[in-house]
Structure formats: C-alpha cells, structure tokens
Design a protein around this motif. Sequence first.
Motif, PDB file in Angstrom:
ATOM      1  N   ASP A 133      63.031  58.487  61.066  1.00  0.00           N
ATOM      2  CA  ASP A 133      63.090  59.155  62.369  1.00  0.00           C
ATOM      3  C   ASP A 133      62.523  60.560  62.277  1.00  0.00           C
ATOM      4  O   ASP A 133      61.680  60.977  63.095  1.00  0.00           O
ATOM      5  CB  ASP A 133      64.543  59.238  62.869  1.00  0.00           C
ATOM      6  N   PRO A 143      60.500  54.133  64.082  1.00  0.00           N
ATOM      7  CA  PRO A 143      61.908  54.346  63.726  1.00  0.00           C
ATOM      8  C   PRO A 143      62.829  53.219  64.184  1.00  0.00           C
ATOM      9  O   PRO A 143      63.691  52.757  63.418  1.00  0.00           O
ATOM     10  CB  PRO A 143      62.242  55.671  64.420  1.00  0.00           C
ATOM     11  N   LYS A 203      58.959  62.167  63.841  1.00  0.00           N
ATOM     12  CA  LYS A 203      59.094  63.321  64.728  1.00  0.00           C
ATOM     13  C   LYS A 203      58.255  64.495  64.225  1.00  0.00           C
ATOM     14  O   LYS A 203      57.525  65.134  64.996  1.00  0.00           O
ATOM     15  CB  LYS A 203      60.564  63.729  64.825  1.00  0.00           C
TER      16      LYS A 203
END
Length: 249
Positions: free
Chosen positions: A170, A209, A174
Amino acid sequence: MKVLFVGAGPGDKELITLKGYKALKEADMVIWAGSLVNEALLEYCKADVEIHNSALMHMEEILTTCAKGVRAGKKVVRLHTGDFSIYGSLREQIEGLQALGIEYELIPGVSSFLGAASSLGVEYTVPEVSQSLIITRRGGRTPVPEKESLKAFAQHGTSMVIFLSSTYVDEVCKELIEGGYDGGTPAAIVFKATWQDEEIIRGTLMTLPALAKEKNIHKMSLIMVGDFLGHEFNPSKLYQKDFKHEYRT
C-alpha cells in the motif's frame, strides 16, 4: 581451501549455474539461506554433506562456521538466494572472512528480478518505452538513504523492481504515485518467482494493493512497476533489415 559463495538462482533448482551446481556437488559443508533458498537444491549435495541453516544463525556464527570448515580442510559453500550481489549481506561476510584470514570465491547466480521477468514474459528495456531499470527497496527496519526513496526514483518514470517491500505494498504504491508515476501505470507482484508455487498478480499502481491483500501476498515477492508491463511496444532497430552495422551490411 576457501569459502565458495554461490548464487542459488531465483528458485527453480535447475536455474543454478553449472559452476554453482558443481560447487554444491563437491561440497563437504553448506551454509544455506534456509528461509529463502529452495531446499531442493541441497539434493545436488553428497549424502554426507554437513548442512547449516543460516536463517537460524547470526553473522558471527556464520563466519565462525565457515572458518572452522575451511581450517578442517573441507570444501565450504555459502549458498545464497538469487545472486548475492543484491541484498545479500555480501560485503560484511567477505570483510569478516578476510579478517579471519580466510579466502573466498564468488560464483554469481541468476537474480530473482530476472526470473520474475521471464515468468511474466517481459523485457525491462523496451525500445522508446524504457531503457533503464531501477532496482531498489522501501525503507523499513533497514533504512534507505533519502536520495534513494521511492518518491525520488519515481521521478524517472522508468522500469522499476522493488525488493523486500511486499509487506508495504500500500505504502509503496502510494509513494510511487506521489513521486510521479500515474496511478494507471502497469504494476505486478511476483510471489516466489520460478518456484513451483509461483503466483503472479497484475494490475496498476491503483489496484495492486487490493489485489495483493486479496491473495494474502506479503513476503518473498517482487513488486514490478513501469510501462514495460503495458501493451506499448517498439521493435529494436538492431534487427531491422535496413539497419547497417559491422556484421551486417
């Protein structure tokens, strides 16, 4: 006598080099990375080989065991996953052996980032799409220099392979988006590249993710990012019939 460092390859027991195979076949002692290397590779060893699992050892124990084996006249192999030149703690081992007066030899292996590309059927350096490859990792318990952060590298927008970071998929995605990749950039995770239980997940930086969470993939995986995973393709000029060079006029 000396310690032979051997790259075990990405997983498939047949993807070890011939020189590495010969070293294992002749070894009297093997110190292997049991948490990462395919145990099937030990089938190449002699029946009476002395085996030590370095996953259960700290660095001083590894070095002491290597030195003890060499001084006893044994052929010692230090068996690493993939190729030891990438996240292999190689420098500290050879420095430690030198301090003990022990010689060594390096037998390179096929890295998992190469095995993963073959599993996906891709080329990292697609003409006019990407001609560079960044191999890196996300900072965790072992920090990464700020100038080598994922955000910093993302500015290049080129092919990228991220080791040791699938637990943080994740955060990885990002940071790459914040650094400059478009959220729709193709991305993939390859779990245990070239092993029999290999698993591949394809998606984008936005979708990866959730896909990884769905498959519960969180270790022994590579994250691959870049347009080399997409559909855009340009042929190499080298093999075009009107491209002249010293071998073909």
